[in-house]
Scaffold this motif. Sequence first.
Motif, PDB file in Angstrom:
ATOM      1  N   ASP A   1       0.817  -1.210   0.000  1.00  0.00           N
ATOM      2  CA  ASP A   1       0.000   0.000   0.000  1.00  0.00           C
ATOM      3  C   ASP A   1       0.854   1.266   0.000  1.00  0.00           C
ATOM      4  OD1 ASP A   1       0.860  -0.617   2.615  1.00  0.00           O
ATOM      5  OD2 ASP A   1      -0.727   0.606   3.490  1.00  0.00           O
TER       6      ASP A   1
ATOM      7  N   PRO B   1       1.535   3.407  -4.549  1.00  0.00           N
ATOM      8  CA  PRO B   1       1.406   4.863  -4.725  1.00  0.00           C
ATOM      9  C   PRO B   1       2.736   5.563  -4.992  1.00  0.00           C
ATOM     10  CG  PRO B   1       0.126   4.135  -2.839  1.00  0.00           C
ATOM     11  CD  PRO B   1       0.962   2.967  -3.269  1.00  0.00           C
TER      12      PRO B   1
ATOM     13  N   GLU C   1       3.404   7.562  -8.502  1.00  0.00           N
ATOM     14  CA  GLU C   1       3.812   8.971  -8.447  1.00  0.00           C
ATOM     15  C   GLU C   1       5.111   9.196  -9.213  1.00  0.00           C
ATOM     16  OE1 GLU C   1       3.946  11.661  -4.664  1.00  0.00           O
ATOM     17  OE2 GLU C   1       5.940  10.785  -4.952  1.00  0.00           O
TER      18      GLU C   1
ATOM     19  N   PRO D   1      -3.524   5.463 -12.951  1.00  0.00           N
ATOM     20  CA  PRO D   1      -4.326   5.606 -11.734  1.00  0.00           C
ATOM     21  C   PRO D   1      -3.826   4.692 -10.624  1.00  0.00           C
ATOM     22  CG  PRO D   1      -5.391   4.039 -13.188  1.00  0.00           C
ATOM     23  CD  PRO D   1      -4.115   4.491 -13.893  1.00  0.00           C
ATOM     24  N   LEU D   2      -4.278   4.944  -9.433  1.00  0.00           N
ATOM     25  CA  LEU D   2      -4.093   3.972  -8.361  1.00  0.00           C
ATOM     26  C   LEU D   2      -5.174   2.901  -8.461  1.00  0.00           C
ATOM     27  CD1 LEU D   2      -3.310   6.242  -5.265  1.00  0.00           C
ATOM     28  CD2 LEU D   2      -1.727   4.771  -6.515  1.00  0.00           C
TER      29      LEU D   2
ATOM     30  N   GLY E   1      -9.814   1.869  -4.647  1.00  0.00           N
ATOM     31  CA  GLY E   1      -9.789   1.653  -3.205  1.00  0.00           C
ATOM     32  C   GLY E   1      -8.461   1.962  -2.545  1.00  0.00           C
ATOM     33  N   MET E   2      -7.420   2.249  -3.317  1.00  0.00           N
ATOM     34  CA  MET E   2      -6.105   2.578  -2.742  1.00  0.00           C
ATOM     35  C   MET E   2      -5.906   4.083  -2.766  1.00  0.00           C
ATOM     36  SD  MET E   2      -2.260   1.238  -3.805  1.00  0.00           S
ATOM     37  CE  MET E   2      -2.525  -0.413  -3.147  1.00  0.00           C
ATOM     38  N   THR E   3      -5.376   4.627  -1.689  1.00  0.00           N
ATOM     39  CA  THR E   3      -5.093   6.051  -1.606  1.00  0.00           C
ATOM     40  C   THR E   3      -3.632   6.254  -1.204  1.00  0.00           C
ATOM     41  OG1 THR E   3      -5.546   6.361   0.761  1.00  0.00           O
ATOM     42  CG2 THR E   3      -7.450   6.345  -0.730  1.00  0.00           C
ATOM     43  N   PRO E   4      -3.094   7.453  -1.442  1.00  0.00           N
ATOM     44  CA  PRO E   4      -1.702   7.739  -1.023  1.00  0.00           C
ATOM     45  C   PRO E   4      -1.603   8.277   0.392  1.00  0.00           C
ATOM     46  CG  PRO E   4      -2.541   9.537  -2.362  1.00  0.00           C
ATOM     47  CD  PRO E   4      -3.653   8.524  -2.285  1.00  0.00           C
ATOM     48  N   THR E   5      -2.684   8.179   1.179  1.00  0.00           N
ATOM     49  CA  THR E   5      -2.712   8.817   2.499  1.00  0.00           C
ATOM     50  C   THR E   5      -1.628   8.286   3.424  1.00  0.00           C
ATOM     51  OG1 THR E   5      -5.105   9.110   2.265  1.00  0.00           O
ATOM     52  CG2 THR E   5      -4.175   9.340   4.472  1.00  0.00           C
ATOM     53  N   ARG E   6      -1.499   6.965   3.518  1.00  0.00           N
ATOM     54  CA  ARG E   6      -0.503   6.404   4.430  1.00  0.00           C
ATOM     55  C   ARG E   6       0.907   6.749   3.968  1.00  0.00           C
ATOM     56  NH1 ARG E   6       1.594   0.657   5.230  1.00  0.00           N
ATOM     57  NH2 ARG E   6       2.478   0.673   7.325  1.00  0.00           N
TER      58      ARG E   6
END
Length: 539
Positions: free
Chosen positions: A127, A131, A135, A162-163, A166-171
Amino acid sequence: MSILAAVGDLLGEMTATPTGQSSVSVYETGRLVSLSPWLTLHAARIRYLLDAEHPTGGWGGPGGYGLAPTLSATEGLLAALRRGDLAGTSDPLHRGAVAAVDRGLAVLGERLAAVPASALPDMPAIDLIVPALVEALTVHLDAMRDDPVNGLERWRTAPRLPLPPGMTPTRLARVRAALTSGHPLPEKLMHALEVAGPAARRAAGVVPVGPGTVGASPAATAAWLGVPDATTSAARAYLEGVVRQHGGPVPCTSPISVFERSWVLSALSRAGVPLSAPPPVLASLRDALGPAGTATAPGLPVDADTTSVTLYALARAGQPVDPSSLRSFDTGEHFCTWPKEDGASITTNAHVLDAVGWHLRHGGARADHLAPVVRRLTTWLAERQAPEGSWSSDRWHASPYYATSCAVLALYGYGVGASVGPVVRRAVRWVLAGQHPDGSWGRWGGTAEETSYALQVLLAAGQTSSDQCAQAIARGWRWLVTMDGSDGGPALWHDKDLYRPSLIVRAAALAVTWWGRASAGPDPVEAGPSSRSAMIRIA
């Protein structure tokens, strides 16, 4: 060559290679191509990536297992092209890299959009890795609008990657912010420090350990190192040593000596192979065990999995160590691989049951403390068996045969209570149903490694009185000893990329070859042209 001679050769090889033996990784090698073009054998790493590409594009294992390696190889080769590392458009490496990047970007455009985050395999730091590399590729493609790479013009204006849904770069953003502000990262994140990008370089509070490694990872070490100078000689020496050992490409983790030695010895001794473990190997395992346990390698956190297998290996070798170091991993329900773990591992808990169960049975520690743990782990493992009889998901291996073997060996050997018998019988039925027509077993096709695990279940469960079971053992055993290593050595173990710890796999095959020889019928040497020397080359 006899089985015992082959075992002796394996132990000698293990002793002579103190860092351990592991297959090289597309993911990790791609990171070195991107991060360390100054490092010895740079061109060899580029050639490896080109040679490892699938004919239709992309790298790595099936399905979601190919995502991180394809991202890493594509980004690494594109970084090399944009830097001008390759001689020019007439250079075969340059032409190959352009074509591989073109195919890689096309494959990624399809896979990233099609595979939701929830369907990706439970690989360490996936995860964060996905990302970070999406990037990095976006930065490359944006820069190519003004500074194009010949042959990749169509990507100047193409939609950006795209990611996965359901996956985000937050972590990832939180990890980078913590590192930039000087806050210490959890030790387990050091293994994937490369995801931090420029913030990883000489980050405050990050110090190479042991042989000069950060997180026991070439990629993480390279990210911390940047361009070496006089103050970073240990880290540079570590990287130079790893790339020279493997001829350019690198594994995800090095060294792996504690992991390798404990798994090899426990597999062989459990199978009843008469062996004398080399004293330096046993001493190294005892030295690795501290009050909190042991880690797979310097730079990684101590974990319950490596600690329990090390305890079990030493106990079976006649040098038991009190298992009190496992207490800090006890959640009250199960044992975590490390504190604050997300999820839980079947195989870690099976290995803890092995270690604790051995000491309870042999009086190696206080029974009033260990007996409740054995009962609790028996229940926990039994409740997580799938209805069809397997333990189908584990975070450290791609094959359900590994998790099922670990669970059955622990339950049948040390489990207590009325649930053990039915649980083991369901597992045996599942294994029998999964045998391929040629006698092998395997998730994506028959492999020597998975056939060894399936045979362990059948042999350990004592089912040889069943005609069906006896016939399955005989067919599987004969397939195993006549393979002569021709299964291609697939990588099935989870790290940032799938990998193959070759001596551990070889030990599993030799152990079950010894274990099953009395149940398997005529030796294939007598039935055909195969040579018993195949046994040393099973893995």
